[in-house]
Write a protein that holds these residues in place. Structure first.
Motif, PDB file in Angstrom:
ATOM      1  N   VAL A 264     -34.834  38.750  -5.962  1.00 17.43           N
ATOM      2  CA  VAL A 264     -35.667  37.803  -6.721  1.00 17.43           C
ATOM      3  C   VAL A 264     -36.715  37.171  -5.823  1.00 17.43           C
ATOM      4  N   GLY A 265     -36.320  36.793  -4.608  1.00 16.60           N
ATOM      5  CA  GLY A 265     -37.276  36.215  -3.667  1.00 16.60           C
ATOM      6  C   GLY A 265     -38.371  37.201  -3.290  1.00 16.60           C
ATOM      7  N   SER A 266     -38.006  38.458  -3.088  1.00 16.60           N
ATOM      8  CA  SER A 266     -38.994  39.477  -2.724  1.00 16.60           C
ATOM      9  C   SER A 266     -39.970  39.738  -3.866  1.00 16.60           C
ATOM     10  N   VAL A 267     -39.442  39.872  -5.088  1.00 21.30           N
ATOM     11  CA  VAL A 267     -40.302  40.110  -6.238  1.00 21.30           C
ATOM     12  C   VAL A 267     -41.221  38.907  -6.473  1.00 21.30           C
ATOM     13  N   SER A 268     -40.700  37.701  -6.271  1.00 21.43           N
ATOM     14  CA  SER A 268     -41.524  36.494  -6.440  1.00 21.43           C
ATOM     15  C   SER A 268     -42.706  36.506  -5.481  1.00 21.43           C
ATOM     16  N   ALA A 269     -42.459  36.915  -4.241  1.00 22.70           N
ATOM     17  CA  ALA A 269     -43.538  36.959  -3.251  1.00 22.70           C
ATOM     18  C   ALA A 269     -44.613  37.957  -3.659  1.00 22.70           C
ATOM     19  N   MET A 270     -44.207  39.136  -4.136  1.00 22.57           N
ATOM     20  CA  MET A 270     -45.182  40.141  -4.553  1.00 22.57           C
ATOM     21  C   MET A 270     -45.906  39.733  -5.835  1.00 22.57           C
ATOM     22  N   TYR A 271     -45.214  39.042  -6.729  1.00 18.83           N
ATOM     23  CA  TYR A 271     -45.860  38.562  -7.949  1.00 18.83           C
ATOM     24  C   TYR A 271     -46.913  37.504  -7.636  1.00 18.83           C
ATOM     25  N   THR A 272     -46.659  36.696  -6.628  1.00 23.48           N
ATOM     26  CA  THR A 272     -47.645  35.689  -6.229  1.00 23.48           C
ATOM     27  C   THR A 272     -48.945  36.352  -5.814  1.00 23.48           C
ATOM     28  N   LEU A 273     -48.835  37.463  -5.102  1.00 24.77           N
ATOM     29  CA  LEU A 273     -50.041  38.207  -4.723  1.00 24.77           C
ATOM     30  C   LEU A 273     -50.680  38.862  -5.936  1.00 24.77           C
ATOM     31  N   ALA A 274     -49.865  39.432  -6.823  1.00 20.26           N
ATOM     32  CA  ALA A 274     -50.395  40.176  -7.972  1.00 20.26           C
ATOM     33  C   ALA A 274     -51.123  39.284  -8.965  1.00 20.26           C
ATOM     34  N   VAL A 275     -50.617  38.061  -9.192  1.00 26.73           N
ATOM     35  CA  VAL A 275     -51.218  37.189 -10.206  1.00 26.73           C
ATOM     36  C   VAL A 275     -52.316  36.300  -9.630  1.00 26.73           C
ATOM     37  N   SER A 276     -52.642  36.482  -8.373  1.00 30.03           N
ATOM     38  CA  SER A 276     -53.713  35.679  -7.765  1.00 30.03           C
ATOM     39  C   SER A 276     -54.800  36.528  -7.125  1.00 30.03           C
ATOM     40  N   THR A 277     -54.592  37.838  -7.048  1.00 27.10           N
ATOM     41  CA  THR A 277     -55.556  38.734  -6.399  1.00 27.10           C
ATOM     42  C   THR A 277     -55.776  39.955  -7.265  1.00 27.10           C
ATOM     43  N   PRO A 278     -56.988  40.173  -7.764  1.00 24.27           N
ATOM     44  CA  PRO A 278     -57.259  41.377  -8.564  1.00 24.27           C
ATOM     45  C   PRO A 278     -56.977  42.645  -7.778  1.00 24.27           C
ATOM     46  N   MET A 279     -56.581  43.672  -8.480  1.00 28.74           N
ATOM     47  CA  MET A 279     -56.217  44.928  -7.837  1.00 28.74           C
ATOM     48  C   MET A 279     -57.365  45.507  -7.027  1.00 28.74           C
ATOM     49  N   ASN A 280     -58.596  45.310  -7.494  1.00 29.08           N
ATOM     50  CA  ASN A 280     -59.746  45.838  -6.763  1.00 29.08           C
ATOM     51  C   ASN A 280     -59.840  45.230  -5.368  1.00 29.08           C
ATOM     52  N   GLU A 281     -59.509  43.940  -5.242  1.00 29.93           N
ATOM     53  CA  GLU A 281     -59.538  43.284  -3.937  1.00 29.93           C
ATOM     54  C   GLU A 281     -58.390  43.757  -3.055  1.00 29.93           C
ATOM     55  N   ILE A 282     -57.236  44.022  -3.663  1.00 29.22           N
ATOM     56  CA  ILE A 282     -56.104  44.524  -2.889  1.00 29.22           C
ATOM     57  C   ILE A 282     -56.402  45.908  -2.332  1.00 29.22           C
ATOM     58  N   ILE A 283     -57.005  46.756  -3.162  1.00 23.85           N
ATOM     59  CA  ILE A 283     -57.357  48.105  -2.697  1.00 23.85           C
ATOM     60  C   ILE A 283     -58.436  48.018  -1.615  1.00 23.85           C
ATOM     61  N   SER A 284     -59.378  47.090  -1.767  1.00 25.80           N
ATOM     62  CA  SER A 284     -60.405  46.901  -0.731  1.00 25.80           C
ATOM     63  C   SER A 284     -59.772  46.437   0.579  1.00 25.80           C
ATOM     64  N   LEU A 285     -58.700  45.656   0.474  1.00 23.37           N
ATOM     65  CA  LEU A 285     -57.971  45.234   1.673  1.00 23.37           C
ATOM     66  C   LEU A 285     -57.350  46.448   2.359  1.00 23.37           C
ATOM     67  N   PHE A 286     -56.770  47.363   1.580  1.00 23.00           N
ATOM     68  CA  PHE A 286     -56.235  48.594   2.156  1.00 23.00           C
ATOM     69  C   PHE A 286     -57.336  49.394   2.845  1.00 23.00           C
ATOM     70  N   ASP A 287     -58.517  49.361   2.244  1.00 28.40           N
ATOM     71  CA  ASP A 287     -59.656  50.080   2.830  1.00 28.40           C
ATOM     72  C   ASP A 287     -60.024  49.489   4.185  1.00 28.40           C
ATOM     73  N   ARG A 288     -60.016  48.145   4.264  1.00 28.85           N
ATOM     74  CA  ARG A 288     -60.338  47.484   5.539  1.00 28.85           C
ATOM     75  C   ARG A 288     -59.252  47.702   6.586  1.00 28.85           C
ATOM     76  N   LEU A 289     -58.032  47.980   6.125  1.00 26.98           N
ATOM     77  CA  LEU A 289     -56.925  48.266   7.048  1.00 26.98           C
ATOM     78  C   LEU A 289     -56.907  49.729   7.485  1.00 26.98           C
ATOM     79  N   ARG A 290     -57.978  50.460   7.164  1.00 34.49           N
ATOM     80  CA  ARG A 290     -58.170  51.854   7.579  1.00 34.49           C
ATOM     81  C   ARG A 290     -57.201  52.814   6.899  1.00 34.49           C
ATOM     82  N   LEU A 291     -56.790  52.489   5.674  1.00 34.30           N
ATOM     83  CA  LEU A 291     -56.041  53.453   4.902  1.00 34.30           C
ATOM     84  C   LEU A 291     -56.980  54.602   4.550  1.00 34.30           C
TER      85      LEU A 291
END
Length: 256
Positions: A117-144
């Protein structure tokens, strides 16, 4: 709060775009949520994962201004899965298919469930506050690899296109009494599934042709807002994580 919906349910992306903490740098939020998730998984007590769940709910609903009822409803599917998994872990099947519950197994199952529950809560906090496009752009900046980032963008956008197409097909079938009766409902459901496959292949071909017609070259570019890193945000998230680390250490020392 007015949001768009797909298949009758509000999109998580809608909550992310309306979040009051959306303007915090995605890297800072992702780093904080990832560290909290790892801490919850590695915790050896009930206290830290439970506190992490409460903190994440406060961040999402208190600072992010997300409706508490909507936040709780997002936990329906994962929470049911975690409860069922906890019950399975706590069971001991002996010879003769007799099921027994031992206290040690029940405590272990509760501990695993609370950590989940604690782990899912942490990931939900990111999901409901950061659009997916920004998350994918973060992966891009991390050289994925670029191809993975582009595929993630296309797949995520295509999910909603298929969902909207399925809704239109379903509404059309309902208007023609296609779900009137069990046998007719099964027949209509099969037709929708087969037609959805054909439509999806056709749309995929159309989108590929449109991309090629624009001569974009070897690199697809997507617009994305990149918010600056503010020391205040880093200090607040860092302080919260450090506090949780201290609680974990104290619990390990005094709750052995």
């Amino acid at each position: 709060m007015k949001t768009h919906s797909h298949t009758g349910a509000k999109s998580i992306d809608a909550y992310a775009y309306l979040s009051h903490i959306r303007n915090i740098n995605s890297g800072v939020k992702a780093g904080f949520c990832f560290c909290m998730m790892i801490l919850s998984i590695c915790s050896e007590n009930f206290i830290v994962p439970a506190v992490i769940s409460i903190i994440c709910a406060i961040i999402s609903c208190g600072f992010g201004k997300m409706n508490l009822k909507s936040y709780v409803s997002l936990f329906t599917i994962p929470f049911v899965f975690m409860i069922m998994s906890g019950i399975a872990i706590s069971m001991t099947i002996e010879s003769g298919f007799r099921i027994k519950f031992f206290q040690s197994d029940i405590i272990r199952a509760l501990h695993i469930t609370v950590k989940a529950v604690g782990s899912v809560s942490a990931m939900y906090t990111l999901a409901v506050s950061t659009p997916m496009n920004e998350i994918i752009s973060l992966f891009d900046r991390l050289r994925l690899p670029e191809i993975l980032c582009e595929l993630m963008r296309f797949m995520y956008r295509y999910i909603f296109i298929l969902a909207d197409t399925q809704i239109k097909m379903k509404n059309s079938a309902v208007a023609r009494l296609g779900f009137n009766g069990f046998s007719r409902s099964l027949h209509t459901f099969g037709l929708i599934c087969s037609n959805l496959l054909i439509v999806s292949l056709r749309k995929a071909t159309d989108y590929y042709n449109s991309v090629e017609a624009r001569s974009i070259g070897n690199r697809l570019k997507f617009p994305c807002e990149n918010y600056p890193v503010k020391p205040a945000h880093v200090a607040v998230f860092g302080s919260v994580f450090l506090s949780m680390m201290i609680i974990e250490v104290v619990c390990r020392i005094f709750l052995k």
